[in-house]
Enzyme design. Structure first.
Site, short mmCIF file in Angstrom:
data_model
loop_
_atom_site.label_atom_id
_atom_site.label_comp_id
_atom_site.label_asym_id
_atom_site.label_seq_id
_atom_site.Cartn_x
_atom_site.Cartn_y
_atom_site.Cartn_z
N LYS A 121 45.38 43.08 33.46
CA LYS A 121 45.27 44.14 34.48
C LYS A 121 46.65 44.56 34.98
O LYS A 121 46.85 45.71 35.36
CB LYS A 121 44.41 43.64 35.65
CG LYS A 121 42.91 43.77 35.38
CD LYS A 121 42.48 45.23 35.50
CE LYS A 121 40.98 45.40 35.37
NZ LYS A 121 40.57 46.81 35.54
N GLU B 173 43.62 40.39 41.76
CA GLU B 173 43.92 39.26 40.88
C GLU B 173 45.35 39.33 40.36
O GLU B 173 45.89 38.33 39.89
CB GLU B 173 42.93 39.21 39.71
CG GLU B 173 41.55 38.72 40.09
CD GLU B 173 41.50 37.25 40.51
OE1 GLU B 173 42.16 36.43 39.87
OE2 GLU B 173 40.82 36.94 41.51
N GLN C 81 36.69 44.16 30.86
CA GLN C 81 36.13 42.81 30.81
C GLN C 81 36.50 42.31 32.20
O GLN C 81 37.65 41.96 32.47
CB GLN C 81 36.79 42.02 29.68
CG GLN C 81 36.12 40.67 29.38
CD GLN C 81 36.07 39.72 30.55
OE1 GLN C 81 35.08 39.70 31.31
NE2 GLN C 81 37.12 38.96 30.76
N THR D 25 43.68 45.45 40.52
CA THR D 25 42.94 44.37 41.17
C THR D 25 43.84 43.41 41.93
O THR D 25 44.99 43.18 41.54
CB THR D 25 42.14 43.58 40.11
OG1 THR D 25 41.77 42.30 40.65
CG2 THR D 25 42.97 43.31 38.86
N TYR E 190 42.94 37.63 32.57
CA TYR E 190 42.43 38.87 33.17
C TYR E 190 43.51 39.51 34.05
O TYR E 190 43.81 40.70 33.93
CB TYR E 190 41.18 38.56 34.00
CG TYR E 190 40.73 39.69 34.91
CD1 TYR E 190 39.99 40.76 34.40
CD2 TYR E 190 41.04 39.69 36.27
CE1 TYR E 190 39.58 41.80 35.22
CE2 TYR E 190 40.63 40.72 37.10
CZ TYR E 190 39.90 41.78 36.57
OH TYR E 190 39.51 42.80 37.39
#
Ligand code: GDP
Length: 340
Positions: free
Chosen positions: A151, A125, A81, A123, A147
């Protein structure tokens, strides 16, 4: 012939990676979720070259089956996602797919073919509220969205399986990478699609959230090469993959409009700020607070030195070229759509 299994094969990165591996002579297997209507997404053009296996990251049995069928030498876990915004609306699904899904695939590899090499799509992020500028492999993490948190679990479980079971498991900490195949919910593609529509007179205005956010944007085609290179090394490791440049969302907007001959002038401040077409005086950009995030990542800037030194990787496509390619592709597509 080497065999690769790509999860998320029909996404942006999956499609570029599938192209790269097919070019290199790999047999490519792609994990696909069953839907009522078959959706090849970004690999429509490769549908006869990829062997699709139905499965789901949240179903461990299906992943064991995917490993049995593919007997993959290399597994690239790109399924996720992947949209930060949605992760606040679907935090549990995001965690099940992006966090536990990684354990599911690692266990499937361990059960069926423990010598297979594994790539995890980590990532930037994960850096979130950045603890250091630029961010490198040793920068402490501070995720700012469900998210990013999910991750981060995926990142650590990959490292842990490498250390616990001596698996060849690598994480690529990829900074934002975009392309003409990027989903339209992401800010870059949302901008280039709107610029094309505004230029062609089928949309009036582009509504955005926080234009002050800074991102390190590269082209996905460059970034999938780094994924492959990581699995060709003697030892597994984690690498930052980035352009080493950062730009505001606002700059992306200005450059994209400039490419179609529209110069933007900014007036007003905060939620009242507007982007005006200098020539016509029309408002073409405005702010809609609906696109603000509950917690924002203000700046991402990666230091890709390790990837450069150890993998010999460098990005080929500049920021300007990325924007140009995306705008041009959207111009072509919108023209076709509206039958110009
Ligand atoms: P992300 O870095 O994975 O979250 O990639 P996005 O492309 O979704 O967002 C990049 C940045 O653009 C974030 O800081 C967003 O807050 C900012 N942004 C500003 N306006 C928008 C918008 O309308 N849509 C999206 N997706 N992001 C926006």
């Amino acid at each position: 012939m080497k065999r690769a299994l790509i999860t998320g094969v029909n996404g942006q990165d999956g499609s570029y990676l599938a192209e790269l591996l097919l070019e290199k002579g790999y047999k490519v297997y792609g994990l696909m979720r069953r839907k009522s209507k078959v959706d090849y997404g970004n690999v429509e053009h490769l549908k006869n070259e990829i062997e699709f296996i139905y499965g789901d990251m949240t179903d461990p049995i299906s992943l064991i089956n995917a490993m049995r069928v593919s007997q993959a030498d290399e597994v690239y876990n790109l399924a996720a996602q992947s949209f930060v915004g949605t992760s606040w609306e679907q935090p549990i699904a995001t965690a099940q797919i992006d966090a536990l899904g990684v354990t599911n695939i690692l266990e499937a590899i361990r059960t069926v073919k423990p010598k297979a090499k594994f790539y995890q799509a980590s990532t930037s992020e994960m850096f979130g509220l950045v603890q250091e500028i630029p961010q490198k492999e040793t920068t402490p993490f501070y995720p700012r969205s469900p998210y990013g948190v999910a991750k981060l679990y995926g990142h650590w479980i990959t490292k842990n399986y490498r250390e616990s079971y001596n698996m060849f498991a690598c994480s690529g900490i990829l900074f934002n990478h975009e392309s003409e195949r990027r989903g339209k919910e992401f800010v870059t593609r949302k901008i280039t699609d709107a610029v094309a529509r505004i230029k062609l007179g089928v949309q009036d205005r582009l509504e955005l959230g926080n234009m002050e956010a800074k991102r390190d944007w590269g082209h996905a085609e460059d970034y999938v090469k780094a994924m492959w290179l990581m699995l060709q090394q003697d030892n597994p490791d984690d690498y930052v993959v980035a352009s080493g440049e950062t730009h505001k969302v606002r700059e992306f907007v200005e450059l994209a409009f400039k490419h179609v001959g529209i110069e933007i002038e900014w007036i007003g401040e905060g939620v009242d700020e507007k982007g005006i077409d200098k020539k016509t005086g029309k408002v073409v950009v405005s702010v809609n607070p609906k696109f603000f995030r509950p917690a924002e990542v203000d700046i991402l800037l990666g230091d890709p030195s390790k990837a450069k030194e150890k993998l010999g990787w460098k990005r080929e496509i500049s920021f300007e070229e990325l924007v140009k390619r995306m705008v041009e592709a959207d111009l072509r597509r919108v023209k076709e759509e509206v039958n110009f």
